[in-house]
Design an enzyme around this catalytic site. Structure first.
Site, short mmCIF file in Angstrom:
data_model
loop_
_atom_site.label_atom_id
_atom_site.label_comp_id
_atom_site.label_asym_id
_atom_site.label_seq_id
_atom_site.Cartn_x
_atom_site.Cartn_y
_atom_site.Cartn_z
N ARG A 25 51.02 50.22 42.04
CA ARG A 25 49.79 50.35 42.46
C ARG A 25 49.54 49.96 43.70
NH1 ARG A 25 44.04 47.44 41.36
NH2 ARG A 25 42.79 48.42 42.74
N HIS A 70 40.19 49.83 49.22
CA HIS A 70 40.44 48.57 48.63
C HIS A 70 40.06 47.65 49.72
CE1 HIS A 70 42.94 45.97 45.56
NE2 HIS A 70 42.16 44.91 46.48
N GLU A 92 37.32 47.31 42.80
CA GLU A 92 36.17 46.18 42.54
C GLU A 92 34.92 46.31 43.42
OE1 GLU A 92 37.91 42.52 43.28
OE2 GLU A 92 39.47 42.83 41.24
N ASN A 152 39.91 45.30 36.07
CA ASN A 152 40.55 44.32 36.87
C ASN A 152 40.10 42.93 36.23
OD1 ASN A 152 41.52 45.94 38.43
ND2 ASN A 152 40.76 45.22 40.58
N TYR A 196 40.75 38.60 35.40
CA TYR A 196 41.59 37.22 35.75
C TYR A 196 40.93 36.07 34.64
CZ TYR A 196 43.09 39.55 39.98
OH TYR A 196 43.77 40.35 40.65
N GLU A 248 44.43 45.22 37.34
CA GLU A 248 44.98 43.83 38.05
C GLU A 248 44.66 42.86 36.88
OE1 GLU A 248 42.91 42.51 41.54
OE2 GLU A 248 43.18 44.44 42.71
#
Length: 1889
Positions: free
Chosen positions: A1419, A1464, A1509, A1651, A1653, A1718
């Site tokens: 990606r 992005h 995002e 995404n 985290y 991500e």
């Protein structure tokens, strides 16, 4: 005619019988009463009634009947096991004694003589298990004691006794067991009993007998020799076909017994015809033998052979067919009507039956809250509240928040000691629509959790299926008025039985259904608010009764045999007393009142399946009278329905609160019970009132009602009564905690129930107090409070605080009623000290224990913080602590003397706010309240201290204060009664002031004075106390009390006093230890130690030896000061002696200021502790320092400085940071230093500010981390950690801090004179730790083995600006990130992406890394300004396009699929200059850009992302301004505008691809959305759950909701609109989509790009009117301290959240295909290629992904790691590194180096998941790594003004060094040359040539 014949025959029989012996009246014997014991295959088996439940109603009438038939005596077998369950006469079951006495009195009153049988059944289990059978002499002796007890209790009521009903049974048992001593023992004890009876209990005509079967005549030869009976009682088998045989048997028995009179005790007839005269004639022939001395015979069996059709059924007692001459109500009136008020209210001081159940209750809609949680459906009460129909517009939306507070509720129950909890299930929580097809698993799980928690706490759940909260969906279809509801309820009940019935054994189908019919459908006061008392009310009752019956049959047919439970119904009823008892009309009216209220439901179920005749007749009469208006329409049960309804209850539940005075009235044609029933109800104004206009206290009504129910309804269906609800409300204002009116109410009503049981024989088996806690009381909302616990409805915590009534009820439960409480004799369990080794050698300087620093101080932060799951040993000692001065109060009560703390704290200015311990927590007067908390916590131990001045007011034994001793005796006994071990500290700082006046601890005489105090305590309490600590923290006493002078006795003499005092304390301790050892240990078996305080000291730099020495010295000066003499060699550590000695010498003193011990003292002190007790709170950083010599001070003697460990959280006490890892190191140091002793952590806890009341997550984190460090020490390091004591039980007087801070697990309100105690969040957490015995690995953390789908996408990701560089290369335009990074102070360390990783020039290097990873996809993002420099299609930069084409080709060449992100974050600056994403024209610009990319790259790209995002673009870039374009001045509007345009731009590009390219390119396209997962900070708190949801909705939902569901979420729209309008704006700040836009946006996805985290913990924050995204969200977030850190402050390792948010996406958005685009972790600081934390992260997170896929059916298609290599991490520059590959930025070539995580990730890819290691090794695990990289570091150093890598610097250094050598060599050579030349020159001058 039959009766007449029977009378004539019996008369003849008696005449003949009397002629047999001619001496006295012939005995005709019946009985005993029997109880049903077994039902099997329709055959009923009975055994003797044993007073296990009250005497059945109707028994007296049965006795009267027997008397009328000529019976003279009645058998009453006593149950030894019931009377004396423990076998000991001093512990009788008083209720059973009373029951038997009542039974005997009934017989005598009727005219029957009792024949009492001492023993014929069961030996008490306690004796049988201990002694065995009759061969045991000890058992025989216990039997004799039992006989004496029985004679004393019942001797005055019976003149005929049978010792054993069948001595032959004992004889046969003995023969079988080969134990002839059994019969010998029986004969001997019978002889003893015979003598005892005739010496002490015989009055004229009394007889003692022994039972024997006629077939056991041979035993008589042994009996004959002993005088053991006056009469022989014989069991006869009579055969009518051979009547002569019985005469022979009787004659043989008579002769063998020595002509004793014979009583045919038991007579069984066989082969007799049913001709009643034949049977009687045969007997007359047998008995008319003048040579037989027959005293009497049993006629029970003969009754059975006669025609007894007109008699009661004597076979099953209680009697079922007694015909009452008057109705039940009149009988109750006759029984109680003549009572005077004094007689009526006479208090009964007795106990309930041993098996009595004590309960409290709650109801779902009143307490649960969570009205929308887990998919719960709306109920009629929800609708009622939301319509504003309750008091003050209150609702039950949150109520008590019990949905989240199971642990809180069960905590209260443990504190109460209730053994039963009655609660209701919310139908709508289980079946939201009312039907099974809507079943909510989350709702069922809530009740599973509650039921399991109850059972774990030994509390039996009683479940009510329906308590008024009908699903609104069912009401919309007619509710209880519809016949269809019967099947719906039946199915709901079926589900509940099947789901919960394995654990629930008692079920109420309905609770107070009369209220539903009356108030819900009659008056309309309750929901559903229907006012129809003509039809609906009666129809509802009809349907409820049928629903109940169907549910009962479901249980009976499907579940009873397997589950073994009971199903009943809880019916409410007042008692009705006639207004004028002299008027029959009022009496009849009162009877009708009960029939219309109670009988309406009870009669069909418990009597005959139909409504009571009174009700039916009254309604029929009214219908006849009211020809123009029908006042009531009573439905009719069919005969089949009646049969199905009758008997459908295993118990009768009674809800009773009050009584009424009733008089007759003409109700006319008015609907409703009073109108139709022709009565009116009133109250006596003298009755005590409550907060409810309905409830008046008239406790005597309960007894009468119970008697009425027993006779009216339970003669046919013989079931027990459970009181399922009784209580009263108080007002919500005023003194809500000191509820004396409730106490009096409970006391009176419970006592009336006791009277009904003991005096009236009513079978009541349970009493339920309503309710456990305050709740939502229907129409009254929260204005009326029924609870035993106060709930603070003003606070979101919904804290629960026990009221005084809770403590009162707890005491009732403890005493099982009101009987005199016999004090139990408690003994503590003896504890054996471990073997103490010989003296240890003194510590070296530094000590060998420095290995602890060597072992731990080099740990990485990851290693140090990694959480350890495991459990402690089963005997681990969990406790909690307090100390006398801090909690007791009563400073001068009952003779207590003043302590130094009393003197100090009472002096103004000593303590903040002039606080003192005069009252403190008032524990001296509130012992029961403290025990409540300890029971609720279920601790194993309680550490408390004795107040020396409370026991010895002046410190000496001569001043002994017995009341002080009594207090501690009560405390100790109370602890032991609940299996809590007392851990007693003899001295916790509160020295008697009188002793301080003599010099205190500086006076050597204190050693003996203290020893005398200890001696007294050991002698007085040592039989129960087995764990003693002489002193608490002697370090604090010596240094703070006598050195710094901060605490009492406030002596400031730092040079010598601390050493002197410590010296005396050590010797005092040793003396006390030896006193215990010499005088008490052998008999008491306890342990003695001393509680020492210790911080951990970490060296400032562990690599510097003197810093390690300083840290070791710090420990020796604090802990070693006392531990070294006691645990090592009897002397101080050398480090102390050396330091103080040297300092003293430098100060020109003649000797050391540190006293010395003599050799004898050393020997005396050494080893004077049975275990190591340590108090620990924090860790300090120690650094070597040379401190000053003057002034002389212990502090300066130490030669080190200490500092806080600044990386750890602060606490409410200065310099006491929460540094959990220090505890593990300290425990290891103690192990190494003191010979591996057993260690008890006797204090550990954290202070919070007094403003922190109940919600204390900081304390939870503290315990969570500190206890885990103790677990590591035990489980990993082998330290012998034996116990953990949390500090403290409750907030208290915190010494110099007064009440400013609190350490408690319970909050104490010091402003309230009641000092109410309320559990904090931490109390419930600590209970769970104790229950789990540590931290067993949660399911979330367990590895799952398995594989992803075969075509799973494995990828890694990057972004253009972060890696490409070439910022101005080949015509690339400027991006907003170019501008942002070149703006000062925007990016850390002024880093830019100008070069970044130079990927623009390193395609092959990047592809090589991808190959090494073995990914299937890559990606990356397109740089918009690289392709379109000004953002528009005016100019296409072919060089830029060519770069991406080359990259894609390179990827495809190695079979790696490109996954391309269009945007992005690097917007062309030219577009930003015209407004950027704020300008709606950007939608078209973005679409044009995408069209270019699709057309040029699309044929080779199958995976697209439109925008990465968008949350960060909108909020971080345009709200916070910490990312490009850096705008922060419109945070309330701009983020929403930008987001709006981003969503529309995405949708347009999706449609562009869908319409123009999909058919030919066959790719997929979506947006990538990022989001954290959020959990509530406090998992017991609804508002934290709501906050957590807002976090997710405002992040992921902001963008996903429009795309996947259409439009923004209701949560966002509602909140932003309301806050905007509240701020005075005209409309919402959140833009609106038009209907066309909604339609165009919805569904613009092919997969969910996600995404993720990390996870956060959320809690609500009120930002006022601030117009800002954060204020709209209204949330604060923190992280759990146990979560591992990363290189980014915002990213904490919390894998469990990954699975949860994936499930959220599944549920919220229809389970779309998900590609994780991500996921990764960062690092900071020095580079370590062995990045174990990253490997750990990927393993844990990917495994959670696997769980979501395999276990939860989340549609996972792929996973993308972030990121390929370390790169520019946006505003943090290159400081944060997420890469799998390290980029060496010190090398201009920017080489990429694989980290260890590369191999780990590639293995997961190769394995496509996680193969099970238990199976054969998977081939994917055997792959060879593609290369081994030597670890390098990125540490740069300054060398000669240049910034070089370490290796370059080393080369430079070596080169320089070599050059220096060359120069030096040259210089030497030059010097030599010059020197030689000079010599030659001189020689030439001297010597002529």
């Amino acid at each position: 005619m039959t009766n007449l014949l029977w009378a004539v025959c019996l008369y003849v029989f008696c005449l003949c019988g009397c002629g047999v012996n001619g001496q006295e009246e012939f005995v005709l014997l019946a009985g005993p009463l029997t109880k049903e014991s077994v039902r099997s295959s329709g055959i009923e088996v009975t055994d003797a009634f044993d007073c296990g439940y009250p005497i059945p109603p109707g028994s007296k009438q049965y006795f009267e009947y027997l008397l009328s038939r000529g019976v003279t005596h009645f058998k009453v077998p006593l149950s030894w096991a019931q009377l004396l369950p423990r076998g000991l006469p001093r512990y009788p079951q008083q209720a059973v004694v009373t029951c038997y006495q009542t039974l005997l009195q009934q017989l005598l009153e009727v005219g029957l003589q009792p024949l009492v049988v001492l023993h014929g059944s069961t030996v008490p289990d306690a004796l049988r298990s201990r002694y065995g059978g009759w061969e045991s002499q000890a058992l025989v002796e216990m039997f004799q004691q039992y006989a004496e007890f029985a004679f004393q209790e019942f001797g005055a009521l019976a003149d005929s006794w049978v010792i054993l009903s069948d001595i032959g049974e004992v004889w046969h048992e003995g023969q079988a067991a080969g134990a002839p001593s059994s019969i010998e023992n029986i004969l001997q004890v019978s002889k003893n009993i015979y003598q005892l009876y005739h010496q002490h209990f015989t009055y004229g005509g009394r007889r003692l007998s022994m039972g024997l079967r006629a077939s056991d005549v041979e035993i008589l030869s042994q009996i004959k020799a002993s005088t053991i009976m006056d009469v022989l009682s014989v069991h006869i088998e009579y055969n009518c076909e051979s009547a002569s045989n019985i005469a022979k048997e009787l004659r043989r028995l008579q002769i063998s017994s020595g002509n004793l009179p014979i009583l045919m005790y038991s007579l069984t007839a066989h082969h007799c015809s049913y001709d009643q005269f034949q049977l009687l004639g045969n007997f007359m022939q047998v008995l008319n033998k003048n040579d037989l001395n027959i005293l009497g015979c049993d006629i029970k069996d003969m009754f059975g052979k006669m025609d007894m059709r007109d008699s009661p059924d004597s076979h099953s007692i209680p009697d079922t067919h007694v015909v009452m001459s008057r109705n039940s109500y009149q009988n109750v009136r006759d029984t109680f009507g003549a009572q005077t008020t004094t007689e009526r209210d006479l208090f009964l001081n007795e106990s309930f039956p041993v098996s009595f159940q004590w309960a409290t209750s709650s109801e779902s809609f009143k307490v649960e809250g969570g009205w929308l949680e887990g998919g719960k459906g709306e109920t009629i009460w929800d609708r009622f509240g939301h319509d504003g129909l309750a008091f003050d517009n209150q609702t039950a939306d949150l109520a008590c928040d019990s949905y989240h507070k199971v642990d809180y509720d069960v905590y209260q129950l443990r504190g109460l000691q209730a053994n039963t909890f009655q609660f209701s299930i919310s139908w709508a929580r289980i079946f939201p629509s009312g039907y099974r097809d809507s079943q909510s698993e989350k709702g069922a799980l809530y009740y599973d959790k509650l039921i399991n928690a109850l059972i774990e706490s030994d509390i039996q759940p009683v479940v009510t299926l329906y308590h008024w909260d009908l699903p609104q969906a069912l009401q919309d279809s007619g509710g209880w008025n519809s016949t269809s509801i019967v099947d719906a309820f039946k199915d709901y009940a079926d589900y509940c039985f099947s789901r919960f019935g394995d654990r629930v054994k008692t079920w109420n189908t309905f609770s107070s259904p009369w209220v539903v019919s009356h108030a819900g459908y009659g008056t309309g006061e309750h929901p559903p608010g229907i006012k129809d008392y003509v039809v609906a009310s009666y129809q509802v009752t009809h349907n409820i009764i049928k629903s109940h019956a169907e549910a009962w049959h479901v249980y009976n047919d499907k579940y009873r045999m397997k589950q073994g439970g009971k199903v009943g119904i809880a019916l409410n009823s007042d008692w009705a007393e006639p207004m004028d008892p002299s008027r029959p009309e009022d009496i009849a009216a009162a009877d009708r009142y009960l029939q219309f209220m109670l009988g309406w439901f009870t009669h069909p179920i418990f009597v005959d399946g139909d409504y009571p005749a009174t009700l039916k007749n009254q309604i029929e009469e009214k219908r006849k009278k009211c020809t123009h208006f029908e006042p009531a329409r009573l439905p009719v049960f069919t005969s089949e329905e009646k049969k199905r309804i009758q008997g459908t209850a295993d118990f009768l539940g009674l809800n009773h609160y009050t009584s009424r005075l009733v008089n007759i009235s003409d109700g006319g044609c008015t609907p409703g019970p009073q109108g139709v029933g022709d009565f009116q109800a009133h109250v006596d104004p003298s009755w005590p009132t409550t907060a409810s206009a309905w409830i008046y206290s008239a406790p005597w009504g309960l007894r009468r009602l119970l008697n009425y129910i027993s006779t009216e309804y339970l003669n046919v269906t013989k079931v027990p009564i459970y009181i399922t609800g009784n209580g009263m409300p108080t007002m919500y204002s005023g003194d809500t905690l000191n509820d004396t009116s409730r106490i009096e109410y409970m006391r009176s009503y419970i006592n009336e129930a006791l009277k009904a049981i003991l005096l009236d024989g009513v079978n009541v088996q349970r009493f339920t107090v309503q309710s456990l806690m305050d709740g939502f009381e229907g129409r009254q909302g929260y204005s009326q409070r029924f609870g035993l616990h106060h709930v603070n409805f003003e606070d979101a915590d919904r804290s629960r605080t026990p009221k005084q009534s809770a403590y009162f009820y707890s005491e009732i439960i403890k005493q099982n009623g009101f009987g005199s409480h016999k004090d139990n004799v408690f003994k503590g369990v003896k504890m054996q000290p471990t073997h103490r080794a010989t003296a240890l050698s003194p510590s070296e300087v530094p000590s060998k224990s420095k290995v602890v620093w060597e072992k731990f101080s080099h740990q990485s932060k990851f290693q140090r913080k990694l959480y350890h799951y495991g459990t402690f040993p089963q005997d681990f000692n969990w406790g909690v602590s307090s100390s006398a001065y801090q909690i007791e109060g009563a400073w001068n009560a009952d003779g207590k003397g003043a302590s130094v703390w009393d003197t100090f704290s009472q002096k103004p200015g000593s303590i903040p706010a002039n606080a003192n311990g005069d009252v403190a927590c008032d524990s001296y007067y509130r012992l029961d309240e403290d025990l409540y908390m300890l029971r609720a916590l279920r601790v194993k131990s309680y550490r408390f201290s004795l107040s020396w001045s409370r026991i010895f007011p002046d410190g000496r034994r001569t001043s002994l204060n017995q009341k002080g001793v009594d207090y501690y005796n009560r405390l100790i006994d109370g602890l032991l009664a609940h299996n809590i071990t007392p851990m007693v500290t003899l001295y916790h700082w509160d020295l008697p002031q009188a002793l301080h006046n003599l010099g205190g601890w500086a006076n050597v005489e204190m050693i003996d004075i203290f020893n005398d105090f200890c001696d007294f305590c050991f002698a007085t309490f040592g039989d129960r106390v087995k764990f003693w600590m002489t002193f608490n923290q002697p370090y604090t006493i010596a240094w703070s009390g006598y050195g710094l002078g901060e605490i009492p006795p406030n002596i400031k003499n730092p040079a010598t006093a601390p050493y002197t005092v410590a010296h005396n304390l050590i010797k005092a301790h040793a003396t006390a230890y030896h006193t215990y050892d010499d005088k008490y240990r052998k008999s008491q078996g306890g342990l003695v130690s001393i509680a020492l305080s210790a911080d951990w000291f970490e060296p400032k730099d562990v690599n510097v030896p003197r810093e390690v020495v300083a840290a070791d010295r710090a420990l020796q000066f604090q802990l070693g000061w006392f531990a070294h003499p006691i645990f090592k060699n009897g002397d101080y550590p050398d480090a102390m002696k050396w330091q103080v000695g040297n300092k003293s010498e430098l100060q020109r003193l003649s000797e050391s200021r540190l006293p010395s011990f003599t050799e004898e003292e050393k020997s005396f002190i050494r080893g004077t502790a049975d275990m190591f007790c340590v108090n620990h709170y924090t860790t300090k950083i120690a650094r070597h320092a040379t401190l000053r010599l003057s002034p002389k001070s212990y502090e300066y003697d130490r030669d080190f400085s200490e500092a806080e460990e600044s990386d750890s959280p602060s606490t409410a006490i200065d310099k006491q940071r929460a540094v959990a890892w220090g505890l593990r190191r300290l425990l290891n140091w103690i192990k190494e230093e003191y010979g591996d002793p057993e260690i008890y952590i006797t204090e550990n806890g954290v202070a919070t500010d007094s403003k922190t009341t109940w919600d204390d997550p900081a304390r939870v984190f503290y315990y969570k981390t500190y206890i885990d460090e103790a677990l590591k020490a035990y489980d990993i390091d082998g330290v012998k950690v034996k116990g953990y004591i949390a500090t403290s039980l409750m907030d208290s007087f915190e010494w110099l801090n007064g009440y400013k801070v609190g350490f408690g697990l319970h909050h104490v309100d010091f402003t309230n004179p009641n000092r109410p105690r309320t559990p904090k969040y931490s109390a419930h957490f600590y209970y769970q730790v104790i229950k789990d015995n540590g931290f067993p690995i949660p399911d979330d953390d367990k590895m799952l083995y398995g594989h992803f789908r075969k075509d799973f996408i494995w990828s890694v990701s990057t972004a253009a600006y972060q890696i490409e560089g070439g910022w101005r290369a080949d015509g690339k335009g400027l991006s907003i990130w170019d501008t942002f990074a070149h703006t000062p102070l925007r990016v850390f360390d002024d880093d830019t992406g100008d070069i970044a990783c130079d990927s623009y020039n390193k395609i092959q290097e990047d592809v090589a890394m991808l190959k090494q990873l073995k990914v299937t996809h890559y990606r990356f993002s397109i740089s918009w300004p690289r392709v379109l420099p000004d953002g528009t299609t005016n100019h296409i930069n072919n060089a830029g396009l060519n770069y991406y084409q080359r990259l894609i080709d390179a990827l495809l060449a190695v079979n790696i699929q490109p996954h391309v992100t269009l945007y992005h974050w690097d917007l062309p600056q030219a577009l930003q200059d015209v407004g950027g994403w704020e300008n709606e024209t950007i939608i078209a610009r973005f679409t044009d850009y995408a069209d270019i990319i699709f057309s040029h790259l699309g044929p080779k790209v199958k995976f697209w992302i439109t925008i990465n995002e968008p949350y960060n673009v909108a909020n971080i870039g345009h709200g916070y301004g910490t990312a490009a374009p850096g705008i922060s001045f419109r945070p309330g509007t701009l983020p929403y505008i930008v987001a709006h345009n981003l969503i529309k731009a995405h949708a347009e590009v999706w449609h562009l691809y869908n319409d123009k390219y999909r058919a030919t390119q066959k790719g997929v396209i979506s947006m990538t959305i990022n989001s954290d997962w959020s959990e509530p900070r406090n998992p017991y708190k609804q508002e934290d759950y709501d906050a957590a949801r807002r976090v997710v909705q405002f992040q992921i939902g902001w963008f996903a909701h429009p795309i996947f569901n259409g439009d923004y979420s209701d949560t966002m729209k509602t909140i932003i609109r309301e806050r905007s309008l509240a701020a005075g704006l005209l409309k919402s700040r959140l833009p609106e989509f038009s209907p066309e836009e909604i339609k165009r946006i919805k569904g613009t996805y092919d997969y969910f790009g996600f995404n993720h985290y990390t996870t956060v913990l959320a809690f609500p924050v009120d930002f006022g009117n601030l117009q800002h995204y954060d204020a709209d969200r209204g949330v604060g977030t923190i992280a759990d301290r146990t979560w591992l850190d990363s290189g980014s402050a915002w990213l904490k390792v919390s894998p469990f959240g990954f699975r949860r948010i994936l499930n959220f996406i599944k549920e919220e958005y229809g389970n779309p295909p998900i590609i994780i685009t991500e996921n990764g972790i960062s690092e900071r600081g020095s580079v370590d290629l062995n990045d174990i934390q990253r490997s750990y992260y990927y393993e844990k997170y990917i495994n959670q992904l696997l769980k979501a896929y395999l276990l939860d059916d989340v549609d996972i298609y792929g996973y993308t790691a972030w990121t390929l290599m370390d790169n520019l991490e946006w505003a943090t520059g290159f400081a944060e590194r997420f890469g799998l590959f390290y980029v060496n930025r010190s090398d201009p070539n920017l080489p990429r180096v694989a980290k260890a995580s590369v191999a780990n990730y590639s293995t997961i890819i190769t394995c496509n998941g996680f193969p099970d290691p238990a199976l054969e090794p998977h081939e994917c695990l055997n792959t060879e790594p593609e290369g081994t990289i030597e670890p390098i570091t990125d540490d740069t150093v300054n060398f000669l003004g240049m910034k070089l890598s370490a290796s370059d610097a080393e080369t430079g250094l070596n080169t320089t060094f070599a050059l220096l050598i060359v120069v030096m060599f040259g210089a030497i050579c030059l010097f030599v040359c010059v020197f030689v030349c000079q010599i030659i020159y001189l020689l030439r001058a001297v010597i002529p040539v």
